[in-house]
Write a protein that holds these residues in place. Sequence first.
Motif, short mmCIF file in Angstrom:
data_model
loop_
_atom_site.label_atom_id
_atom_site.label_comp_id
_atom_site.label_asym_id
_atom_site.label_seq_id
_atom_site.Cartn_x
_atom_site.Cartn_y
_atom_site.Cartn_z
N GLY A 1 -8.82 8.38 -13.11
CA GLY A 1 -9.00 9.85 -13.53
C GLY A 1 -9.76 9.69 -14.80
N VAL A 2 -10.76 8.50 -14.86
CA VAL A 2 -12.30 9.08 -15.55
C VAL A 2 -12.94 9.82 -14.91
N SER A 3 -14.15 10.04 -15.60
CA SER A 3 -14.88 11.32 -15.25
C SER A 3 -16.27 11.68 -16.57
N PHE A 4 -17.38 11.66 -16.36
CA PHE A 4 -17.82 12.08 -17.78
C PHE A 4 -17.35 13.91 -18.57
N GLY B 1 -27.87 4.82 -4.23
CA GLY B 1 -27.45 6.73 -3.60
C GLY B 1 -26.91 6.77 -5.20
N PHE B 2 -27.27 6.29 -6.55
CA PHE B 2 -26.19 7.05 -6.96
C PHE B 2 -27.98 7.86 -8.03
N SER B 3 -27.37 9.06 -8.51
CA SER B 3 -28.13 10.22 -8.72
C SER B 3 -28.55 9.97 -10.80
N ASP B 4 -27.52 9.67 -11.24
CA ASP B 4 -27.28 9.23 -13.00
C ASP B 4 -26.50 9.10 -13.01
N PRO B 5 -25.85 8.02 -14.09
CA PRO B 5 -24.99 7.28 -14.56
C PRO B 5 -23.09 7.76 -13.96
N SER B 6 -23.47 8.81 -14.32
CA SER B 6 -21.82 9.90 -13.96
C SER B 6 -21.23 9.02 -12.54
N ALA B 7 -22.84 9.56 -11.23
CA ALA B 7 -22.59 9.00 -10.39
C ALA B 7 -21.72 7.62 -9.99
N ARG C 1 -14.47 14.68 -18.11
CA ARG C 1 -13.39 14.35 -18.45
C ARG C 1 -12.95 13.56 -20.11
N LEU C 2 -13.96 12.63 -20.39
CA LEU C 2 -13.79 11.84 -21.48
C LEU C 2 -14.92 12.73 -22.71
N GLY C 3 -14.70 13.75 -22.40
CA GLY C 3 -15.86 14.76 -23.66
C GLY C 3 -15.81 14.28 -25.19
N ARG C 4 -15.55 14.69 -26.40
CA ARG C 4 -15.44 14.26 -27.43
C ARG C 4 -14.53 13.30 -27.82
N ARG D 1 -10.50 2.88 -25.27
CA ARG D 1 -11.46 3.93 -25.46
C ARG D 1 -12.34 4.18 -25.10
N ILE D 2 -12.81 4.57 -23.51
CA ILE D 2 -14.02 4.85 -23.26
C ILE D 2 -14.59 6.21 -23.64
N GLN D 3 -16.24 6.07 -24.06
CA GLN D 3 -16.59 7.02 -24.84
C GLN D 3 -17.96 7.52 -24.54
N LEU D 4 -18.14 8.62 -23.86
CA LEU D 4 -19.04 9.14 -23.53
C LEU D 4 -20.32 9.32 -24.96
#
Length: 402
Positions: free
Chosen positions: A221-224, A201-207, A226-229, A168-171
Amino acid sequence: MLWGLGVTEHRHGSDAVRLIVNLALLTGNVGRPGAALLPLRGQNNVQGSSDMGALPDTYTAYRRVDDEATATQFEAAWGVPLSRRPGYTIPQMFDAAVAGDLRAMFIFGEDVAQTDPDTTHVVRALEHLELLVCQDIFMTETTKLAHVVLPASAFLEKRGTFTNAERRIQLVQPAVDPPGQARTDFDILTKLSRALGHDMGFSDPSAVMDEVARLTPDFAGVSFARLGRRGLQWPVAPDGTDTPILYADGFLVGRGRARLAALPYKPPGEEADAEFPLILVTGRRLEHYNAGTMTRRTGNLALMPSDWLEMHPVDAADRLLAEGDLVTVRSRRGEIELPVRITDRIEAGHVFTAFHFPEVRTNLLVGDSADVDTSCPEYKVIAVTVRGARDEPGLATVAAPA
């Protein structure tokens, strides 16, 4: 089925894991609700670090660096040629440093001078380096040897992801700012890269996660956002559908069935003998976490201010030892001193202590024996002799009864 890190801390620990997998397969405990194989890792996000390619021979999702298609994909994305040769494991790094073949190391979040086996060899390796950079949240035994120390941030102070044993990938979002001059890992690494002439070239960790998704099918399909809680369990399809249960529809592509491992017994790296008649098992105490770098700075120190050696009453009686006596524990690599605690929690013929206190230096006793597949050190089988610290040197040590 759950197992702890200690299962793998043997010369043939990987075989033990394969046998657990055998048991799960034979009993049908895979690919269905309520069934799982869960290795309990020693530190937070060990799973996520490995998933992201923090191993010397893999890119993300365990794709090997010598796989031509994978390497070519990353070369195209990064615009640089990449080696197909696996890097050093940690023990190989130390050997190479002593030999003069490795000139610099960048260590973050790990106190190898306290936690790694054969402490004398580790310290010698670090002292041989032309440049040692440590990135950590506290000063440690390793930072004492560093040329540069970079002040990092703790988990409550930065944004990113953790991945647990159920994939489980957790934000993670910051609750407070890093104190003083401390910086997040993202800030330190991207600024260091720019100083060395390369802007990631990364603006923040989500990049960073967006790039991982572009280059890794299992994370497509992983993105910050979509991860949510709740998080997502990989593999994650491009539309964001995750996979709570692995192997529900079969195993390897093209075969559909798992492969059982036929494994004979293999001996550990060392065994007890007349000179070293006891087996030392090292591990952790409830009151402290890993090397104790954090918990020795908290009220936990009042719960456990120092360590001790656990010994069975039979072994203590054979050595004329009483509760609290100071003892010398010697292996083929070195010796340490600490008080003895007599208890039947441990089997006769074995002794136990932890590695939370640098003044004890437990890992002086541990040799270079490691798992033949993963190079994980054999912390659980160390042949030692124990005698009263005030006994005359060379006093014969009586072996425990069989």
